[in-house]
Design a protein around this motif. Structure first.
Motif, PDB file in Angstrom:
ATOM      1  N   GLU A  32     -20.015  10.722   2.701  1.00  0.00           N
ATOM      2  CA  GLU A  32     -21.014  10.630   3.070  1.00  0.00           C
ATOM      3  C   GLU A  32     -21.252  10.033   4.550  1.00  0.00           C
ATOM      4  OE1 GLU A  32     -23.271   8.281   0.405  1.00  0.00           O
ATOM      5  OE2 GLU A  32     -23.415   9.610  -1.220  1.00  0.00           O
ATOM      6  N   SER A  33     -20.173   9.098   4.993  1.00  0.00           N
ATOM      7  CA  SER A  33     -19.950   8.796   6.220  1.00  0.00           C
ATOM      8  C   SER A  33     -19.803   9.955   7.330  1.00  0.00           C
ATOM      9  CB  SER A  33     -19.159   7.648   6.187  1.00  0.00           C
ATOM     10  OG  SER A  33     -17.585   8.112   5.916  1.00  0.00           O
ATOM     11  N   GLY A  34     -19.224  11.069   6.877  1.00  0.00           N
ATOM     12  CA  GLY A  34     -18.681  12.167   7.805  1.00  0.00           C
ATOM     13  C   GLY A  34     -17.279  11.855   7.849  1.00  0.00           C
ATOM     14  N   LYS A  35     -16.646  10.965   7.348  1.00  0.00           N
ATOM     15  CA  LYS A  35     -15.384  10.574   7.658  1.00  0.00           C
ATOM     16  C   LYS A  35     -14.403  11.277   6.499  1.00  0.00           C
ATOM     17  CE  LYS A  35     -15.823   6.207   9.844  1.00  0.00           C
ATOM     18  NZ  LYS A  35     -15.503   4.615   9.560  1.00  0.00           N
ATOM     19  N   THR A  36     -13.418  11.584   6.711  1.00  0.00           N
ATOM     20  CA  THR A  36     -12.161  12.169   5.888  1.00  0.00           C
ATOM     21  C   THR A  36     -12.051  11.370   4.752  1.00  0.00           C
ATOM     22  OG1 THR A  36     -11.146  13.625   7.371  1.00  0.00           O
ATOM     23  CG2 THR A  36      -9.988  13.288   5.367  1.00  0.00           C
ATOM     24  N   ILE A  37     -12.047  11.656   3.502  1.00  0.00           N
ATOM     25  CA  ILE A  37     -12.013  10.809   2.408  1.00  0.00           C
ATOM     26  C   ILE A  37     -10.408  10.530   2.046  1.00  0.00           C
ATOM     27  CG2 ILE A  37     -12.319  10.590  -0.163  1.00  0.00           C
ATOM     28  CD1 ILE A  37     -14.835  11.999   0.207  1.00  0.00           C
ATOM     29  N   LEU A  38     -10.052   9.347   1.819  1.00  0.00           N
ATOM     30  CA  LEU A  38      -8.696   9.033   1.309  1.00  0.00           C
ATOM     31  C   LEU A  38      -8.591   8.797  -0.085  1.00  0.00           C
ATOM     32  CD1 LEU A  38      -5.790   8.449   1.966  1.00  0.00           C
ATOM     33  CD2 LEU A  38      -6.413   5.876   2.166  1.00  0.00           C
ATOM     34  N   LYS A  39      -8.460   9.603  -1.151  1.00  0.00           N
ATOM     35  CA  LYS A  39      -8.255   9.466  -2.430  1.00  0.00           C
ATOM     36  C   LYS A  39      -7.165   8.509  -3.127  1.00  0.00           C
ATOM     37  CE  LYS A  39     -11.184  13.414  -3.798  1.00  0.00           C
ATOM     38  NZ  LYS A  39     -11.288  14.646  -4.891  1.00  0.00           N
ATOM     39  N   VAL A  40      -7.383   7.744  -3.538  1.00  0.00           N
ATOM     40  CA  VAL A  40      -6.319   6.709  -4.109  1.00  0.00           C
ATOM     41  C   VAL A  40      -6.560   6.454  -5.516  1.00  0.00           C
ATOM     42  CG1 VAL A  40      -5.690   4.262  -3.917  1.00  0.00           C
ATOM     43  CG2 VAL A  40      -6.876   5.273  -2.003  1.00  0.00           C
ATOM     44  N   GLY A  41      -5.198   7.077  -6.159  1.00  0.00           N
ATOM     45  CA  GLY A  41      -4.986   6.770  -7.576  1.00  0.00           C
ATOM     46  C   GLY A  41      -4.750   5.208  -7.907  1.00  0.00           C
ATOM     47  N   THR A  42      -5.313   4.680  -8.936  1.00  0.00           N
ATOM     48  CA  THR A  42      -5.282   3.364  -9.165  1.00  0.00           C
ATOM     49  C   THR A  42      -5.361   3.024 -10.789  1.00  0.00           C
ATOM     50  OG1 THR A  42      -5.471   0.879  -8.489  1.00  0.00           O
ATOM     51  CG2 THR A  42      -7.331   2.172  -8.726  1.00  0.00           C
ATOM     52  N   ASP A  43      -4.617   2.010 -11.253  1.00  0.00           N
ATOM     53  CA  ASP A  43      -5.016   1.678 -12.666  1.00  0.00           C
ATOM     54  C   ASP A  43      -5.787   0.277 -12.688  1.00  0.00           C
ATOM     55  OD1 ASP A  43      -4.897   1.105 -15.404  1.00  0.00           O
ATOM     56  OD2 ASP A  43      -2.485   0.750 -15.423  1.00  0.00           O
ATOM     57  N   PRO A  44      -6.954   0.205 -12.948  1.00  0.00           N
ATOM     58  CA  PRO A  44      -7.879  -1.009 -12.768  1.00  0.00           C
ATOM     59  C   PRO A  44      -7.602  -1.792 -14.069  1.00  0.00           C
ATOM     60  CG  PRO A  44      -9.270   1.045 -13.304  1.00  0.00           C
ATOM     61  CD  PRO A  44      -7.773   1.511 -13.082  1.00  0.00           C
ATOM     62  N   THR A  45      -6.303  -2.092 -14.559  1.00  0.00           N
ATOM     63  CA  THR A  45      -6.342  -2.812 -15.798  1.00  0.00           C
ATOM     64  C   THR A  45      -5.094  -3.742 -15.454  1.00  0.00           C
ATOM     65  OG1 THR A  45      -4.637  -1.232 -16.916  1.00  0.00           O
ATOM     66  CG2 THR A  45      -6.933  -1.106 -17.361  1.00  0.00           C
ATOM     67  N   TYR A  46      -4.856  -4.266 -14.179  1.00  0.00           N
ATOM     68  CA  TYR A  46      -3.703  -4.785 -13.765  1.00  0.00           C
ATOM     69  C   TYR A  46      -3.900  -5.829 -12.727  1.00  0.00           C
ATOM     70  CZ  TYR A  46       1.514  -4.966 -13.250  1.00  0.00           C
ATOM     71  OH  TYR A  46       2.553  -5.378 -13.349  1.00  0.00           O
TER      72      TYR A  46
END
Length: 272
Positions: A32-46
């Motif tokens: 939405e910002s017009g910037k390229t998206i950096l997709k980050v995989g993460t495990d939100p249980t740590y």
């Protein structure tokens, strides 16, 4: 007549499939910002690296790190929650660009993916209950039940040493389950990342203690898809910037209570 209809139907299906295939975009996406998206995989249980807080927000050391890197690269970050046991397959399948999830550097992982320069000191340490006798050697693990998170380097190291030192490995899907199990008396010790051990001891000093037993030395870094060399270079450059301007140290002090980002021992001592 039926054959004609069937042929027409098959042609229509092929056309629809080709349209969807044409719409699929495996390249960089814009937010939405017009910037390229950096997709980050993460495990939100740590925790304290990545976890979901009471407001249902993903927070932690790695989350702040990812945001800081994205800012330096003039990108918009998007987090993709993924269970740890499938996190590397997800990156290889293109579900995200990088993994920022307390990923330890190991020789075998370095054969299949790229790693940034390490951003945090780390090794697998043995943690026990506060009321237990503190152990100082691996031999003292004999007869114990040691909890680990499935698929982690702690899991690998514990499996390696279990027969040699005579302890039993108990595996859990999430790291928090290992601590709950130890409180309940189901396991006697936990093998875990040093930074995670520090966080739990700081949070509950009356419940846990860190032993003198370190199983490995495996600094933590950003994992990047093997062929994405351009992004690899950008991440290393951004990491250098946040190291030099003090942002990385500040993140470490906020989440770990001290600076574990300087003077990192990059010589791997890993069990595989």
């Amino acid at each position: 007549m039926n054959k004609i209809k069937m042929t027409a139907l098959m042609i229509s299906l092929l056309l629809v499939m080709s349209i969807f295939a044409g719409c699929a975009d495996n390249g960089p996406q814009t937010g939405e910002s017009g910037k390229t998206i950096l997709k980050v995989g993460t495990d939100p249980t740590y925790p304290p690296f990545e976890y979901t807080n009471d407001a249902n927000e993903i927070v932690g050391f790695d989350i702040d790190l990812a945001k800081a890197l994205a800012e330096k690269m003039d990108m918009e970050v998007e987090f993709v929650p993924t269970s740890f046991d499938g996190i590397f397959n997800g990156m290889n399948a293109g579900s995200y660009d990088v993994i920022i999830a307390a990923i330890s550097m190991t020789p075998s992982r370095m054969e299949t993916m790229l790693f940034s320069k390490p951003y945090l000191s780390n090794g697998q340490v043995i943690l026990t209950r506060k009321d237990a006798e503190k152990i100082s050697t691996q031999e003292e693990l004999k007869g114990m039940k040691v909890g680990v998170q499935l698929g982690t380097t702690a899991d690998t190291a514990a499996e390696k040493y279990a027969d040699e030192y005579g302890f039993e490995v108990t595996k859990f899907d999430e790291i928090i389950q290992t601590f709950s199990a130890m409180k309940a008396g189901h396991v006697d010790a936990i093998a875990v990342d040093y930074a995670v051990a520090i966080e739990y001891v700081q949070r509950e000093p009356e419940s846990y203690q860190i032993s003198d037993v370190m199983l490995t030395n495996e600094p933590i870094a950003v994992a990047i898809k093997k062929e994405n060399t351009e992004l690899h270079e950008k991440i290393d450059a951004a990491l250098l910037e946040i190291r030099e301007d003090g942002t990385l140290k500040k993140i470490s002090e906020e989440w770990l209570g001290g600076d574990y980002t300087s003077d990192i021992d990059e010589e791997l001592d890993v069990v595989e």
